[in-house]
Design a protein around this motif. Structure first.
Motif, PDB file in Angstrom:
ATOM      1  N   UNK A 193       0.830  -1.198   0.000  1.00 20.33           N
ATOM      2  CA  UNK A 193       0.000   0.000   0.000  1.00 20.33           C
ATOM      3  C   UNK A 193       0.867   1.251   0.000  1.00 20.33           C
ATOM      4  N   UNK A 194       1.969   1.210   0.762  1.00 19.71           N
ATOM      5  CA  UNK A 194       2.842   2.367   0.888  1.00 19.71           C
ATOM      6  C   UNK A 194       4.224   1.903   1.305  1.00 19.71           C
ATOM      7  N   UNK A 195       5.256   2.632   0.868  1.00 21.03           N
ATOM      8  CA  UNK A 195       6.632   2.366   1.287  1.00 21.03           C
ATOM      9  C   UNK A 195       7.152   3.641   1.938  1.00 21.03           C
ATOM     10  N   UNK A 196       7.760   3.497   3.110  1.00 20.99           N
ATOM     11  CA  UNK A 196       8.326   4.643   3.815  1.00 20.99           C
ATOM     12  C   UNK A 196       9.557   4.190   4.576  1.00 20.99           C
ATOM     13  N   UNK A 197      10.281   5.139   5.166  1.00 22.24           N
ATOM     14  CA  UNK A 197      11.429   4.774   5.988  1.00 22.24           C
ATOM     15  C   UNK A 197      11.057   4.911   7.464  1.00 22.24           C
ATOM     16  N   UNK A 198      11.633   4.034   8.261  1.00 20.52           N
ATOM     17  CA  UNK A 198      11.471   4.088   9.717  1.00 20.52           C
ATOM     18  C   UNK A 198      12.831   3.763  10.334  1.00 20.52           C
ATOM     19  N   UNK A 199      12.968   4.026  11.613  1.00 19.25           N
ATOM     20  CA  UNK A 199      14.202   3.674  12.317  1.00 19.25           C
ATOM     21  C   UNK A 199      14.086   2.245  12.841  1.00 19.25           C
ATOM     22  N   UNK A 200      15.225   1.659  13.167  1.00 26.38           N
ATOM     23  CA  UNK A 200      15.233   0.333  13.768  1.00 26.38           C
ATOM     24  C   UNK A 200      14.449   0.322  15.076  1.00 26.38           C
ATOM     25  N   UNK A 201      14.518   1.408  15.804  1.00 26.56           N
ATOM     26  CA  UNK A 201      13.790   1.535  17.067  1.00 26.56           C
ATOM     27  C   UNK A 201      12.279   1.432  16.840  1.00 26.56           C
ATOM     28  N   UNK A 202      11.786   2.122  15.808  1.00 27.16           N
ATOM     29  CA  UNK A 202      10.362   2.065  15.483  1.00 27.16           C
ATOM     30  C   UNK A 202       9.971   0.679  14.969  1.00 27.16           C
ATOM     31  N   UNK A 203      10.823   0.086  14.133  1.00 24.33           N
ATOM     32  CA  UNK A 203      10.526  -1.228  13.565  1.00 24.33           C
ATOM     33  C   UNK A 203      10.400  -2.289  14.650  1.00 24.33           C
ATOM     34  N   UNK A 204      11.337  -2.286  15.581  1.00 26.92           N
ATOM     35  CA  UNK A 204      11.357  -3.310  16.627  1.00 26.92           C
ATOM     36  C   UNK A 204      10.573  -2.912  17.864  1.00 26.92           C
ATOM     37  N   UNK A 205      10.091  -1.667  17.896  1.00 27.11           N
ATOM     38  CA  UNK A 205       9.332  -1.120  19.024  1.00 27.11           C
ATOM     39  C   UNK A 205      10.053  -1.352  20.345  1.00 27.11           C
TER      40      UNK A 205
END
Length: 166
Positions: A97-109
């Motif tokens: 649906x969408x591609x964006x960038x996130x930090x490793x911190x956000x990805x792994x919560x």
């Protein structure tokens, strides 16, 4: 007569062109759903991924890459995602649906504040579409880029699947 021949040639060209190629050149009307292309990204999902169970259940809405994502994959051409469940294979199809960038911190919560947690990753927002296979199908992992991804099409998907010839 020239106009009739040109018209006939246009009709023949439309008949022989795959529908997704024709649709790719059409501007959709507001509210219309148009499927453009059939590029699919196969991405590794390990058991320690926090979204592992959601991928097993077909309810995942996000996939995030590791620190490395191959620069050879054209993100704008990707339309679908198939999770490769390590040790099992591929089964489900999701729409990207969408591609964006996130930090490793956000990805792994996590609350970690180290170099890894600050590294950027690609995040693919997903919508479940269907099961491509009734059961998980193992794939040829030697085709994976950086041991994590396969960039292919549905037409060539069978080239990745390992067929058990018993």
């Amino acid at each position: 007569m020239t106009d009739i021949n040109a018209f006939a040639n246009t009709i023949l060209e439309l008949i022989h062109t795959k529908s997704y190629e024709t649709i790719a050149h059409v501007i959709p009307q507001k509210g219309a759903y148009v499927e453009v292309g059939n590029r699919v990204l196969i991405g590794l999902v390990k058991e320690d991924n926090r979204l592992f169970q959601a991928f097993m259940d077909g309810t995942a809405t996000l996939y995030y890459s590791g620190k490395q994502f191959p620069t050879t994959i054209a993100l704008q051409d990707l339309h679908f995602f198939m999770p490769y469940i390590k040790g099992k294979g591929i089964r489900d199809v999701y729409e990207i649906v969408k591609v964006r960038t996130i930090t490793g911190k956000e990805a792994k919560q996590t609350d970690e504040d180290d170099v890894d947690s600050k590294a950027l990753r690609l995040a693919f927002e997903l919508r479940y579409v269907r099961k491509q296979y009734a059961e998980f199908q193992p794939i040829d992992t030697t085709k994976m880029i950086v041991h994590t991804f396969v960039d292919t099409t549905f037409d060539k998907l069978e080239e990745c699947v390992i067929i058990d010839k018993l």
